[in-house]
Design a protein around this motif. Structure first.
Motif, mmCIF file in Angstrom:
data_model
loop_
_atom_site.group_PDB
_atom_site.id
_atom_site.type_symbol
_atom_site.label_atom_id
_atom_site.label_comp_id
_atom_site.label_asym_id
_atom_site.label_seq_id
_atom_site.Cartn_x
_atom_site.Cartn_y
_atom_site.Cartn_z
ATOM 1 N N ASP A 1 0.943 -1.356 0.358
ATOM 2 C CA ASP A 1 -0.143 0.226 0.174
ATOM 3 C C ASP A 1 0.729 1.402 0.297
ATOM 4 O O ASP A 1 0.983 2.258 -0.665
ATOM 5 C CB ASP A 1 -1.266 -0.249 1.470
ATOM 6 N N THR A 2 2.182 1.470 1.095
ATOM 7 C CA THR A 2 2.581 3.105 1.047
ATOM 8 C C THR A 2 3.059 2.871 -0.266
ATOM 9 O O THR A 2 2.909 4.644 -0.991
ATOM 10 C CB THR A 2 3.742 1.891 2.035
ATOM 11 N N SER B 1 2.206 6.292 -2.609
ATOM 12 C CA SER B 1 3.081 7.046 -2.433
ATOM 13 C C SER B 1 3.081 7.815 -4.473
ATOM 14 O O SER B 1 3.221 8.578 -4.804
ATOM 15 C CB SER B 1 4.114 6.845 -2.201
ATOM 16 N N VAL C 1 1.608 9.342 2.567
ATOM 17 C CA VAL C 1 0.751 8.114 2.850
ATOM 18 C C VAL C 1 -0.198 7.904 3.957
ATOM 19 O O VAL C 1 -0.816 6.816 4.853
ATOM 20 C CB VAL C 1 1.446 7.166 2.560
ATOM 21 N N ALA C 2 1.499 8.542 5.525
ATOM 22 C CA ALA C 2 0.357 7.957 6.881
ATOM 23 C C ALA C 2 1.020 9.466 7.433
ATOM 24 O O ALA C 2 2.239 9.442 7.639
ATOM 25 C CB ALA C 2 2.518 7.091 7.969
ATOM 26 N N LEU D 1 -8.770 8.137 4.281
ATOM 27 C CA LEU D 1 -8.190 7.397 4.969
ATOM 28 C C LEU D 1 -7.974 6.275 4.768
ATOM 29 O O LEU D 1 -9.228 5.756 5.863
ATOM 30 C CB LEU D 1 -7.225 7.803 6.387
ATOM 31 N N VAL E 1 -4.119 4.158 4.989
ATOM 32 C CA VAL E 1 -2.923 5.364 4.397
ATOM 33 C C VAL E 1 -3.774 5.833 3.816
ATOM 34 O O VAL E 1 -4.956 6.343 3.452
ATOM 35 C CB VAL E 1 -2.186 4.772 4.210
#
Length: 470
Positions: free
Chosen positions: A293-294, A298, A342-343, A453, A456
């Motif tokens: 995901d991250t 991004s 992303v966070a 959200l 993420v």
């Protein structure tokens, strides 16, 4: 997702940190600003009225504008201190102790407990974490990283070939993100030779990793233990997605470990560090799951911004033609992560009482760093809502470069900063450069895309791009 510190984690925090400089005596602490809420549920209704957990970043940003750079809030059963001032954030990181403790999504904790799972670095605490982290620092954060760039290039070559044929950008970027991780594990040369033998597992893994994050987000406003005991459908979906993802990832890693390894792959380097195979499997499995995901999202945000700003895209293309070492790819990635981290929240549980600008934060209090807010603060960024990669040039106008760096920390800082930072930065910059060299990228979405959200920060609707060969 927010959880309370466990008793085990309380015991781990024995390292006493020196007190921060105090403006007031300990006996005269200022009260941390707190919004009005209701007994038991605190300000949960206000959050629901603001759009619930998908809009938590906007809710917190609004609270900072009302209450200042530090406030305490109670959302449901969870109480936390939110901080957006970069100096305050760094002060807490500086005093995070020998064994930093961060938040873990409650559904993942419950799952690990029920199934007796031992997981990788993200889930480790105490001495086990420290010993393992030091070894991984040597491999992923220090030394010559040409092998890392070569591995990212091998996977990105496939992305370039496939991008025009794919109608689903998100799915394609998931696949690319996991391809990068496999290439890093085995080395660029072996990845090119053996990638087709892992294709089925990778495609399956990409789908299930995505499902983990989606199902986790659906458990945010209900205690995971309760969802498990009641046998709720959303818990069963989450549990099944984790089962499949962990089993697929472990099978894939073990399969690779049993093949001849080349010295330029991470797995070979981990064996050379005398890390046991079982621990390698745990660490690598979580690295693969975290990368899904991250990094994919991004990259999606980066392409969204570059396609939305054709002048910057043209600038990048021209600079790449004349100067392969242009800092612009790095600055575009940095600016994208400022606007769309992303966070959007980072967390710590201080091991001892600390005093920040007259405010006392008691030990083991959940502290949440609002980097979505700090990255859009007019105090540190001129026209903060605008996409301006050149603002990161050291000689750009009269902006304080150091303050900007301190105000946006998407990979966190300190001993427990993101172990995959170098991997993410390398693959994002490389993929961006190769895509812009090869294609003119245009945005087909007519309406503005917002941040929501789902564990993420993801686009509120699918990003639709057209890639036209140059």
């Amino acid at each position: 997702m927010i959880r309370r510190l466990t008793a085990k984690q309380h015991c781990l925090q024995q390292q006493r940190a020196p007190q921060l400089p105090q403006r007031r005596t300990v006996e005269n602490h200022r009260e941390i600003p707190t919004p009005k809420g209701l007994p038991l549920i605190g300000t949960t209704l206000s959050l629901l009225a603001s759009g619930s957990t998908p809009k938590l970043h906007e809710y917190v940003d609004k609270r900072h504008k009302e209450l200042g750079p530090i406030f305490r809030d109670k959302i449901g059963p969870i109480s936390a201190v939110f901080i957006s001032n970069p100096d305050y954030i760094r002060a807490v990181f500086k005093h995070e102790g020998k064994y930093p403790v961060h938040i873990l999504p409650e559904p993942w904790i419950v799952y690990n407990k029920i199934h007796g799972c031992s997981r990788g670095l993200f889930f480790m605490d105490g001495e086990e974490w420290l010993v393992t982290r030091k070894k991984m620092n040597t491999l992923l954060l220090k030394g010559d990283f040409q092998w890392l760039e070569n591995s990212c290039k091998a996977a990105t070559d496939d992305l370039i070939k496939e991008v025009r044929q794919s109608s689903n950008l998100e799915e394609l970027l998931y696949k690319w993100s996991l391809d990068v991780m496999i290439s890093i594990l085995v080395g660029a040369q072996k990845f090119r030779k053996t990638k087709e033998s892992h294709r089925t597992e990778l495609q399956h893994l990409a789908r299930t990793v995505h499902l983990i994050f989606n199902t986790t987000s659906k458990l945010q406003l209900i205690p995971a233990t309760l969802a498990y005991k009641l046998g709720l459908t959303r818990w069963k979906m989450f549990e099944n997605s984790v089962d499949v993802a962990l089993n697929t990832a472990k099978t894939l890693v073990n399969k690779i470990l049993n093949e001849p390894l080349e010295k330029d792959g991470l797995l070979s380097k981990m064996l050379q560090e005398q890390i046991e195979k079982d621990l390698i499997t745990r660490i690598v499995t979580d690295l693969v799951l975290a990368a899904g995901d991250t990094t994919a999202y991004s990259m999606e945000w980066i392409l969204y911004l570059v396609s939305k700003h054709p002048k910057i895209q043209t600038q990048l293309y021209n600079e790449l033609q004349t100067n392969p070492n242009t800092p612009l790819p790095k600055n575009i990635v940095r600016e994208s992560l400022r606007l769309y981290p992303v966070a959007p929240f980072l967390t710590r549980f201080p091991p001892e009482d600390i005093n920040i600008d007259g405010y006392k934060i008691s030990k083991n209090t959940l502290v949440i760093f609002s980097i979505y807010t700090s990255g859009r603060d007019t105090k540190y960024f001129e026209n903060p809502s605008e996409f301006q990669p050149d603002r990161w040039l050291r000689d750009h106008r009269n902006v304080n470069h150091k303050q900007m760096i301190q105000a946006t920390v998407p990979f966190a800082i300190g001993a427990r900063s993101c172990i995959g930072r170098k991997i993410a930065e390398t693959q994002l910059q490389l993929a961006l450069s190769e895509l812009v060299r090869t294609f003119s990228i245009s945005l087909e979405n007519k309406e503005n895309i917002e941040v929501v959200l789902k564990m993420v920060a993801v686009p509120s609707k699918p990003v639709k791009l057209e890639f036209i060969a140059r």
